[in-house]
Design a protein around this motif. Structure first.
Motif, short mmCIF file in Angstrom:
data_model
loop_
_atom_site.label_atom_id
_atom_site.label_comp_id
_atom_site.label_asym_id
_atom_site.label_seq_id
_atom_site.Cartn_x
_atom_site.Cartn_y
_atom_site.Cartn_z
N GLU A 25 9.71 15.76 -20.14
CA GLU A 25 9.14 15.04 -21.29
C GLU A 25 9.54 15.70 -22.60
OE1 GLU A 25 4.70 14.20 -22.98
OE2 GLU A 25 5.03 13.76 -20.85
N ASP A 26 9.57 17.04 -22.63
CA ASP A 26 9.99 17.75 -23.84
C ASP A 26 11.45 17.43 -24.17
OD1 ASP A 26 7.50 19.02 -24.02
OD2 ASP A 26 8.19 20.78 -22.90
N VAL A 27 12.30 17.35 -23.14
CA VAL A 27 13.71 17.04 -23.34
C VAL A 27 13.85 15.63 -23.90
CG1 VAL A 27 15.94 16.69 -22.21
CG2 VAL A 27 14.53 18.68 -21.61
N VAL A 28 13.12 14.69 -23.31
CA VAL A 28 13.16 13.31 -23.81
C VAL A 28 12.73 13.28 -25.27
CG1 VAL A 28 12.08 11.03 -23.60
CG2 VAL A 28 12.88 12.22 -21.55
N ASP A 29 11.64 13.96 -25.59
CA ASP A 29 11.15 13.98 -26.97
C ASP A 29 12.20 14.58 -27.92
OD1 ASP A 29 8.76 12.84 -26.20
OD2 ASP A 29 7.64 14.73 -26.22
N ALA A 30 12.85 15.66 -27.49
CA ALA A 30 13.85 16.31 -28.34
C ALA A 30 15.05 15.38 -28.57
CB ALA A 30 14.31 17.62 -27.69
N ILE A 31 15.48 14.70 -27.53
CA ILE A 31 16.60 13.76 -27.67
C ILE A 31 16.22 12.63 -28.61
CG2 ILE A 31 18.01 12.04 -26.45
CD1 ILE A 31 18.01 14.02 -24.04
N VAL A 32 15.03 12.09 -28.43
CA VAL A 32 14.57 10.99 -29.29
C VAL A 32 14.48 11.46 -30.74
CG1 VAL A 32 12.62 9.47 -29.79
CG2 VAL A 32 13.42 9.73 -27.43
N ARG A 33 13.94 12.67 -30.96
CA ARG A 33 13.85 13.19 -32.33
C ARG A 33 15.24 13.35 -32.95
NH1 ARG A 33 10.09 16.53 -30.20
NH2 ARG A 33 11.55 18.26 -30.10
N GLU A 34 16.20 13.77 -32.13
CA GLU A 34 17.57 13.97 -32.64
C GLU A 34 18.23 12.63 -32.96
OE1 GLU A 34 20.47 16.48 -33.98
OE2 GLU A 34 18.53 17.08 -33.18
N LEU A 35 18.02 11.64 -32.13
CA LEU A 35 18.65 10.33 -32.32
C LEU A 35 17.95 9.49 -33.37
CD1 LEU A 35 19.49 9.38 -28.64
CD2 LEU A 35 21.08 10.12 -30.42
N ALA A 36 16.65 9.67 -33.49
CA ALA A 36 15.87 8.86 -34.43
C ALA A 36 14.82 9.74 -35.09
CB ALA A 36 15.20 7.70 -33.70
N THR A 68 30.91 19.12 -25.46
CA THR A 68 32.22 18.99 -26.10
C THR A 68 32.28 19.57 -27.51
OG1 THR A 68 31.65 16.75 -26.78
CG2 THR A 68 32.93 16.99 -24.75
N THR A 69 31.14 19.84 -28.13
CA THR A 69 31.16 20.45 -29.46
C THR A 69 30.28 21.70 -29.45
OG1 THR A 69 29.24 19.24 -30.31
CG2 THR A 69 31.40 18.17 -30.55
N ALA A 70 30.61 22.62 -30.34
CA ALA A 70 29.82 23.85 -30.45
C ALA A 70 28.39 23.52 -30.87
CB ALA A 70 30.47 24.79 -31.46
N GLU A 71 28.26 22.54 -31.76
CA GLU A 71 26.93 22.14 -32.23
C GLU A 71 26.07 21.60 -31.07
OE1 GLU A 71 26.09 18.38 -34.62
OE2 GLU A 71 26.02 19.95 -36.17
N ALA A 72 26.67 20.76 -30.23
CA ALA A 72 25.94 20.21 -29.08
C ALA A 72 25.58 21.31 -28.08
CB ALA A 72 26.77 19.12 -28.39
N ARG A 73 26.52 22.21 -27.82
CA ARG A 73 26.22 23.32 -26.89
C ARG A 73 25.08 24.17 -27.42
NH1 ARG A 73 31.88 23.16 -26.59
NH2 ARG A 73 32.10 24.90 -28.06
N LYS A 74 25.08 24.46 -28.71
CA LYS A 74 24.00 25.27 -29.32
C LYS A 74 22.68 24.52 -29.24
CE LYS A 74 22.54 28.37 -32.67
NZ LYS A 74 21.34 28.80 -32.02
N TRP A 75 22.70 23.22 -29.51
CA TRP A 75 21.47 22.43 -29.45
C TRP A 75 20.87 22.49 -28.04
CZ3 TRP A 75 19.67 18.02 -26.95
CH2 TRP A 75 18.54 17.42 -27.51
N VAL A 76 21.72 22.32 -27.02
CA VAL A 76 21.26 22.36 -25.62
C VAL A 76 20.76 23.76 -25.28
CG1 VAL A 76 22.00 22.21 -23.21
CG2 VAL A 76 22.71 20.46 -24.84
N GLU A 77 21.50 24.77 -25.68
CA GLU A 77 21.12 26.15 -25.39
C GLU A 77 19.76 26.47 -26.01
OE1 GLU A 77 22.77 30.23 -27.16
OE2 GLU A 77 24.25 29.18 -25.90
N ASP A 116 10.42 3.44 -35.88
CA ASP A 116 9.42 3.56 -34.81
C ASP A 116 9.87 2.79 -33.57
OD1 ASP A 116 7.81 5.13 -36.40
OD2 ASP A 116 6.45 3.51 -36.96
N SER A 117 10.41 1.61 -33.78
CA SER A 117 10.88 0.79 -32.67
C SER A 117 12.03 1.48 -31.95
CB SER A 117 11.30 -0.59 -33.17
OG SER A 117 11.77 -1.37 -32.10
N LEU A 118 12.97 2.04 -32.72
CA LEU A 118 14.11 2.74 -32.12
C LEU A 118 13.62 3.92 -31.28
CD1 LEU A 118 17.50 3.48 -33.61
CD2 LEU A 118 16.23 5.36 -32.63
N ARG A 119 12.71 4.73 -31.83
CA ARG A 119 12.17 5.87 -31.08
C ARG A 119 11.47 5.40 -29.82
NH1 ARG A 119 11.31 7.63 -36.16
NH2 ARG A 119 9.18 6.92 -36.24
#
Length: 168
Positions: free
Chosen positions: A31-42, A12-21, A51-54
């Motif tokens: 596992e890499d995708v999970v790690d990337a999402i976790v790094r982005e969120l926390a 829905t956003t250009a930033e999100a599309r670029k991040w995914v791309e 640490d607990s959130l991650r």
């Protein structure tokens, strides 16, 4: 958190599309995708809360993918995101529960077996309570804020301690 996952999944956003791309260009494993999402969120910061959130998000994403290997974490359906939020909140609440219970169990008269059983009961209660509250929230709000999700977590922890207080 929910907004980011929804934006990534729906593009829905250009930033999100670029991040995914950019992420997809690396030909990542699940596992890499999970790690990337976790790094982005926390993003790493070093505090125990971070640490607990991650840890909670990593486990919740991993559980979601394990339960349904067909899920693409970069294009989850809204239902999957809500399930992820339930899992994340339950794991995060469990982490906080254990942190708070440590001194209580050490000073109580409970034998270790009973303490472990009590902790499992409390975690089960938390998971059910959080699931019910998330479903109620879902019925009224399409895109919950971190504050709203944290409110559910805090309320569930409070209820759990009140319910189990006499047994500690």
């Amino acid at each position: 958190m929910f907004s980011f996952l929804n934006a990534v999944s729906q593009g829905t956003t250009a930033e999100a599309r670029k991040w995914v791309e950019d992420l997809r260009e690396t030909n990542p494993s699940a596992e890499d995708v999970v790690d990337a999402i976790v790094r982005e969120l926390a993003p790493p910061g070093g505090s125990a809360d971070e640490d607990s959130l991650r840890d909670a998000m990593d486990h919740a994403l991993s559980e979601l993918i394990k339960d349904d290997p067909a899920i693409d974490p970069l294009s989850m359906e809204v239902n999957d995101i809500w399930e992820l939020m339930k899992g994340y909140l339950a794991i995060e609440a469990g982490n906080r529960l254990c942190f708070d219970l440590g001194p209580i169990f050490e000073s109580s008269q409970l034998d270790p077996r009973t303490a472990v059983l009590r902790e499992k009961e409390m975690r089960r209660f938390l998971r059910n309570e959080i699931g019910a509250h998330v479903e109620l929230l879902r019925g009224t709000i399409a895109n919950p804020s971190r504050t709203q999700l944290d409110g559910i977590l805090q309320e569930a922890l409070k209820m759990t301690f009140e319910l189990f207080e006499a047994e500690l």
